[in-house]
Scaffold this motif. Sequence first.
Motif, PDB file in Angstrom:
ATOM      1  N   PRO A 126     121.395  12.932 -86.770  1.00  0.00           N
ATOM      2  CA  PRO A 126     120.640  11.705 -86.470  1.00  0.00           C
ATOM      3  C   PRO A 126     119.608  11.399 -87.552  1.00  0.00           C
ATOM      4  N   VAL A 127     119.489  10.110 -87.885  1.00  0.00           N
ATOM      5  CA  VAL A 127     118.565   9.654 -88.917  1.00  0.00           C
ATOM      6  C   VAL A 127     117.584   8.661 -88.295  1.00  0.00           C
ATOM      7  N   ASN A 128     116.293   8.907 -88.480  1.00  0.00           N
ATOM      8  CA  ASN A 128     115.262   7.976 -88.031  1.00  0.00           C
ATOM      9  C   ASN A 128     115.411   6.684 -88.829  1.00  0.00           C
ATOM     10  N   MET A 129     115.322   5.538 -88.174  1.00  0.00           N
ATOM     11  CA  MET A 129     115.534   4.255 -88.846  1.00  0.00           C
ATOM     12  C   MET A 129     114.337   3.802 -89.678  1.00  0.00           C
ATOM     13  N   GLY A 130     113.269   4.588 -89.723  1.00  0.00           N
ATOM     14  CA  GLY A 130     112.181   4.330 -90.648  1.00  0.00           C
ATOM     15  C   GLY A 130     111.105   3.388 -90.151  1.00  0.00           C
ATOM     16  N   LYS A 131     110.099   3.211 -91.022  1.00  0.00           N
ATOM     17  CA  LYS A 131     108.883   2.470 -90.652  1.00  0.00           C
ATOM     18  C   LYS A 131     109.044   0.965 -90.564  1.00  0.00           C
ATOM     19  N   THR A 132     110.123   0.408 -91.103  1.00  0.00           N
ATOM     20  CA  THR A 132     110.346  -1.028 -90.947  1.00  0.00           C
ATOM     21  C   THR A 132     110.628  -1.354 -89.483  1.00  0.00           C
ATOM     22  N   ILE A 133     111.382  -0.492 -88.834  1.00  0.00           N
ATOM     23  CA  ILE A 133     111.743  -0.673 -87.420  1.00  0.00           C
ATOM     24  C   ILE A 133     110.733   0.044 -86.517  1.00  0.00           C
ATOM     25  N   ASN A 134     110.481   1.323 -86.803  1.00  0.00           N
ATOM     26  CA  ASN A 134     109.683   2.177 -85.917  1.00  0.00           C
ATOM     27  C   ASN A 134     108.193   2.110 -86.227  1.00  0.00           C
ATOM     28  N   THR A 135     107.396   2.230 -85.175  1.00  0.00           N
ATOM     29  CA  THR A 135     105.935   2.175 -85.292  1.00  0.00           C
ATOM     30  C   THR A 135     105.336   3.378 -84.578  1.00  0.00           C
ATOM     31  N   GLU A 136     104.023   3.392 -84.456  1.00  0.00           N
ATOM     32  CA  GLU A 136     103.355   4.443 -83.685  1.00  0.00           C
ATOM     33  C   GLU A 136     103.538   4.231 -82.186  1.00  0.00           C
ATOM     34  N   GLY A 137     104.064   3.073 -81.810  1.00  0.00           N
ATOM     35  CA  GLY A 137     104.312   2.758 -80.408  1.00  0.00           C
ATOM     36  C   GLY A 137     105.694   3.202 -79.966  1.00  0.00           C
ATOM     37  N   LYS A 138     106.261   2.423 -79.082  1.00  0.00           N
ATOM     38  CA  LYS A 138     107.542   2.749 -78.470  1.00  0.00           C
ATOM     39  C   LYS A 138     108.588   1.722 -78.891  1.00  0.00           C
ATOM     40  N   GLU A 139     109.642   2.199 -79.549  1.00  0.00           N
ATOM     41  CA  GLU A 139     110.807   1.374 -79.849  1.00  0.00           C
ATOM     42  C   GLU A 139     111.948   1.911 -78.980  1.00  0.00           C
ATOM     43  N   THR A 140     112.653   1.005 -78.324  1.00  0.00           N
ATOM     44  CA  THR A 140     113.660   1.434 -77.361  1.00  0.00           C
ATOM     45  C   THR A 140     114.682   0.325 -77.120  1.00  0.00           C
ATOM     46  N   PHE A 141     115.686   0.575 -76.323  1.00  0.00           N
ATOM     47  CA  PHE A 141     116.723  -0.371 -75.907  1.00  0.00           C
ATOM     48  C   PHE A 141     117.396  -1.102 -77.077  1.00  0.00           C
ATOM     49  N   PRO A 142     118.007  -0.364 -78.021  1.00  0.00           N
ATOM     50  CA  PRO A 142     118.699  -1.050 -79.117  1.00  0.00           C
ATOM     51  C   PRO A 142     119.965  -1.763 -78.638  1.00  0.00           C
ATOM     52  N   PHE A 143     120.287  -2.855 -79.316  1.00  0.00           N
ATOM     53  CA  PHE A 143     121.536  -3.590 -79.127  1.00  0.00           C
ATOM     54  C   PHE A 143     121.982  -4.048 -80.508  1.00  0.00           C
ATOM     55  N   VAL A 144     123.248  -3.860 -80.838  1.00  0.00           N
ATOM     56  CA  VAL A 144     123.751  -4.198 -82.170  1.00  0.00           C
ATOM     57  C   VAL A 144     124.805  -5.295 -82.048  1.00  0.00           C
ATOM     58  N   THR A 145     124.646  -6.367 -82.837  1.00  0.00           N
ATOM     59  CA  THR A 145     125.580  -7.490 -82.816  1.00  0.00           C
ATOM     60  C   THR A 145     126.806  -7.182 -83.683  1.00  0.00           C
ATOM     61  N   ASP A 146     127.785  -8.062 -83.637  1.00  0.00           N
ATOM     62  CA  ASP A 146     128.980  -7.918 -84.475  1.00  0.00           C
ATOM     63  C   ASP A 146     128.645  -8.020 -85.961  1.00  0.00           C
ATOM     64  N   GLU A 147     127.496  -8.606 -86.290  1.00  0.00           N
ATOM     65  CA  GLU A 147     127.051  -8.715 -87.684  1.00  0.00           C
ATOM     66  C   GLU A 147     126.124  -7.548 -88.049  1.00  0.00           C
ATOM     67  N   ASN A 148     126.064  -6.527 -87.202  1.00  0.00           N
ATOM     68  CA  ASN A 148     125.230  -5.331 -87.383  1.00  0.00           C
ATOM     69  C   ASN A 148     123.746  -5.651 -87.480  1.00  0.00           C
ATOM     70  N   GLU A 149     123.316  -6.694 -86.782  1.00  0.00           N
ATOM     71  CA  GLU A 149     121.890  -6.966 -86.628  1.00  0.00           C
ATOM     72  C   GLU A 149     121.449  -6.224 -85.375  1.00  0.00           C
ATOM     73  N   ILE A 150     120.332  -5.527 -85.473  1.00  0.00           N
ATOM     74  CA  ILE A 150     119.869  -4.735 -84.338  1.00  0.00           C
ATOM     75  C   ILE A 150     118.727  -5.457 -83.626  1.00  0.00           C
ATOM     76  N   TYR A 151     118.841  -5.557 -82.331  1.00  0.00           N
ATOM     77  CA  TYR A 151     117.785  -6.077 -81.471  1.00  0.00           C
ATOM     78  C   TYR A 151     117.231  -4.891 -80.700  1.00  0.00           C
ATOM     79  N   PHE A 152     115.929  -4.881 -80.479  1.00  0.00           N
ATOM     80  CA  PHE A 152     115.309  -3.755 -79.786  1.00  0.00           C
ATOM     81  C   PHE A 152     113.999  -4.198 -79.170  1.00  0.00           C
ATOM     82  N   ALA A 153     113.512  -3.390 -78.245  1.00  0.00           N
ATOM     83  CA  ALA A 153     112.219  -3.643 -77.619  1.00  0.00           C
ATOM     84  C   ALA A 153     111.176  -2.744 -78.277  1.00  0.00           C
TER      85      ALA A 153
END
Length: 169
Positions: A126-153
């Motif tokens: 497993p690879v952490n997706m990094g600081k562009t996506i992840n913060t000191e808070g909570k990132e959760t509930f990923p969803f990936v589109t057919d164009e590989n765009e990721i939506y998350f809370a």
Amino acid sequence: LTEINATESNVSYFAEELKTEMHEANAVFTKDGKTMYFTRNNSKNGTKKKNDENISNLQVFKAELVDGKWTNITALPFNSPNYSVEHPALSADEKVLYFASDMPGTLGQSDLYKVSISSDGGYGTPVNMGKTINTEGKETFPFVTDENEIYFASDGHPGLGGLDVFAGK
């Protein structure tokens, strides 16, 4: 949005063979409908397992559809009783599994990770997706589109408060 009018008569368990006393949620399916990844409490043979802190963390499981029944239910190899691995999502080519976790190396309360799925069904590291996506808070509930765009809370990116929806690549 269309209103869904669900009544007791038209709501039922998705698959009785997956039903346990555990928390089960967030399923994602391969395009052929024969493989499912889902979130469940850490458990073995229907018994909830807890770690030394008396916590039953969440884990991602894989199930296969065989003769119309979900079987071969297995915990993924990077699960642990010491942290949660949850909310699976698949890339469009089904070669990458995304998930949320508070595993060691997490930047905040929970981060988004990705792991490669090999053609033989094995998994990379497993690879952490990094600081562009992840913060000191909570990132959760990923969803990936057919164009590989990721939506998350996230509650760590500037938003209106609580968990807000964000998108990234």
